[in-house]
Structure formats: structure tokens, C-alpha cells
Scaffold this active site. Structure first.
Site, PDB file in Angstrom:
ATOM      1  N   ASP A 101      40.915  44.917  31.070  1.00 29.42           N
ATOM      2  CA  ASP A 101      40.212  45.880  30.223  1.00 29.42           C
ATOM      3  C   ASP A 101      39.161  45.168  29.363  1.00 29.42           C
ATOM      4  O   ASP A 101      39.259  43.959  29.117  1.00 29.42           O
ATOM      5  CB  ASP A 101      41.202  46.580  29.271  1.00 29.42           C
ATOM      6  CG  ASP A 101      42.233  47.399  30.030  1.00 29.42           C
ATOM      7  OD1 ASP A 101      41.963  47.774  31.187  1.00 29.42           O
ATOM      8  OD2 ASP A 101      43.305  47.653  29.447  1.00 29.42           O
TER       9      ASP A 101
HETATM   10  N1  URA Z   1      47.427  45.827  31.269  1.00 24.28           N
HETATM   11  C1  URA Z   1      46.581  46.478  30.440  1.00 24.28           C
HETATM   12  O1  URA Z   1      46.972  47.451  29.785  1.00 24.28           O
HETATM   13  N2  URA Z   1      45.322  46.042  30.339  1.00 24.28           N
HETATM   14  C2  URA Z   1      44.847  44.947  31.003  1.00 24.28           C
HETATM   15  O2  URA Z   1      43.684  44.569  30.853  1.00 24.28           O
HETATM   16  C3  URA Z   1      45.732  44.286  31.859  1.00 24.28           C
HETATM   17  C4  URA Z   1      47.014  44.734  31.977  1.00 24.28           C
END
Ligand code: URA
Length: 237
Positions: A101
Site C-alpha cells: 500500500d
Molecule cells: N497488508 C496490508 O494491509 N497492506 C500492505 O501493504 C501489505 C499487507
């Protein structure tokens, strides 16, 4: 790889162009003049020269990136800066193996090897991923047990999904190390959200046996070592 194929990739020439090119130019492999188009080379070991200039091109490249917060992993970005901005000068068509993310930092593997990428990200072949997670409130012992055993979260398309058993260790108050054996969309955040906890910081530190290099500052990348690459390729066997 055949010498003509290698040169056509490296110099961006078509098959017919490369035949003429090889006739007109002085091509050496390990200091020996070669005219044979189908001469076999090892692109990772052999010294290849065109008119005295060493050609450094690899068909496939593999990098470890320490992703900073604030960059997105999609190519387009839609108004956001992307991780690909960090590789602006690259002549390779790079993609990350899986995504993090925008507000997640840490380990990403970046490559132009589509077959490897496809294999590792296919739902049947997910490799373990380990994260350091800071949350706004700690989990109690019962919640930790439930978290480990698997919990029901909404999948991306809002279908219910029960997570596979995973590992969670408390490092500190409100700080956990979590290893999941799959990779659903926003999985870590949604797993903590199930217990009404907000993830304040999320950093990936490991994918399978590959550990984020502590010498890489956020935003820096380096080629994978031979051992790291051998490990990734061994997954495909
Ligand atoms: N889980 C999440 O919520 N975000 C990420 O970027 C990776 C794993």
C-alpha cells in the site's frame, strides 16, 4: 543465450538488423572475435564487446527495493508518485512482485522477469511475507490466538474469506511481527481491523527467505545477490 539474440536485446535491433550489424561491426566475446550468430554466451559471465565497448545488458534484472511510504506500486499512479519513479533511468520494463500500500514501507522485489513474477504472485504459490506492525491498541491473549488460527475478513470483492493460520509475535506493546502465508488485498490491515485495531505503521521485512537488507535506506535499491536469486528461482522447480 545466442549472441545475436543478446545483441538484439542489448542494442534494440531487430533480427534482420542484427545480422547486418554483426557483419559490419567488430564483436568479441571474452576477447575473441566472433562472427557466428548462434554462438552461445553466458550473459552473466562473458565479456561482450562491440568495437571495443563493453556491453552490459542483462535480459532479466532483479532488485530489492526498500519502499518508502508515499509511493504507490501501480504503474500509472493516478496523481501519486510511484515506485517506478525511483528507476527512471532504467531501460528495463520493471514490475514489482506483488504490491504494498501507499502507506506501507519495506521489502519489494522488482524485476522484468514476467514468468517469475507471475509464478510467485499466483494464488497457488504465495510465499510467506513478514511484517512489522504498529497498532493503536494491543491484542489480548485470546485475540492473538484467534488471529493465529485464522479469522473471517471480507475479501476485496466483499466476499467473506477466512485467513490461513499465520504467525504473530508481540515485539513490544502494540508492536507485532506477523507472518502470513498468503497475500490478500490489505490483508494485514483487515486482520487487525477485525479486532477493531488500526494499523499505524506497516513495514514488510521478509518475503520467503529474502530479508530486507538493513543497509538499504528507504527509497534505495540494489540487485538481488546470487543466493537470493537462486532461492527465488528454486521456488519454480
Ligand atoms: N497488508 C496490508 O494491509 N497492506 C500492505 O501493504 C501489505 C499487507
Amino acid at each position: 543465450m545466442r549472441l545475436d539474440k543478446y545483441l538484439s536485446y542489448a542494442l534494440n535491433l531487430t533480427r534482420s538488423e542484427i545480422a547486418i550489424f554483426m557483419k559490419k561491426n567488430d564483436i568479441k566475446v571474452n576477447d575473441i572475435k566472433i562472427n557466428k550468430k548462434d554462438f552461445k554466451i553466458d550473459e552473466n559471465k562473458d565479456k561482450i564487446e562491440v568495437n571495443g565497448n563493453i556491453i552490459t545488458y542483462h535480459r532479466y534484472v532483479y532488485y530489492m527495493l526498500n519502499k518508502p511510504i508515499g509511493l504507490v506500486c501501480s504503474k500509472k499512479g493516478f496523481g501519486n508518485n510511484t515506485i517506478y519513479d525511483l528507476f527512471e533511468d532504467s531501460k528495463y520494463d520493471l514490475s514489482s512482485i506483488g504490491r504494498l500500500d501507499k502507506d506501507t514501507s519495506g521489502l519489494l522485489i522488482i524485476t522484468n522477469d514476467g514468468a517469475l513474477n507471475h509464478f510467485i504472485t499466483s494464488p497457488n504459490n504465495h510465499i510467506d511475507k513478514t511484517y512489522i506492525v504498529n497498532i493503536d491498541d494491543s491484542l489480548n491473549d485470546e485475540e492473538i490466538l484467534e488471529f493465529k488460527e485464522g479469522i473471517e475478513i471480507n475479501d476485496g470483492d466483499m466476499e467473506k474469506y477466512t485467513t490461513l493460520p499465520c504467525d504473530i509475535k508481540e515485539i513490544d506493546n502494540k508492536k507485532y511481527e506477523v507472518t502470513i502465508h498468503e497475500g490478500k488485498f490489505h490483508q494485514i490491515k483487515r486482520m487487525f481491523a477485525y479486532f477493531k485495531k488500526n494499523v499505524l505503521e506497516l513495514k514488510r521485512i521478509k518475503m520467503g527467505d529474502i530479508v530486507l537488507d538493513p543497509n538499504l535506506k528507504e527509497g534505495e535499491y540494489r540487485p538481488l545477490t546470487d543466493d537470493e536469486l537462486d532461492y527465488l528461482k528454486s521456488l519454480m522447480k
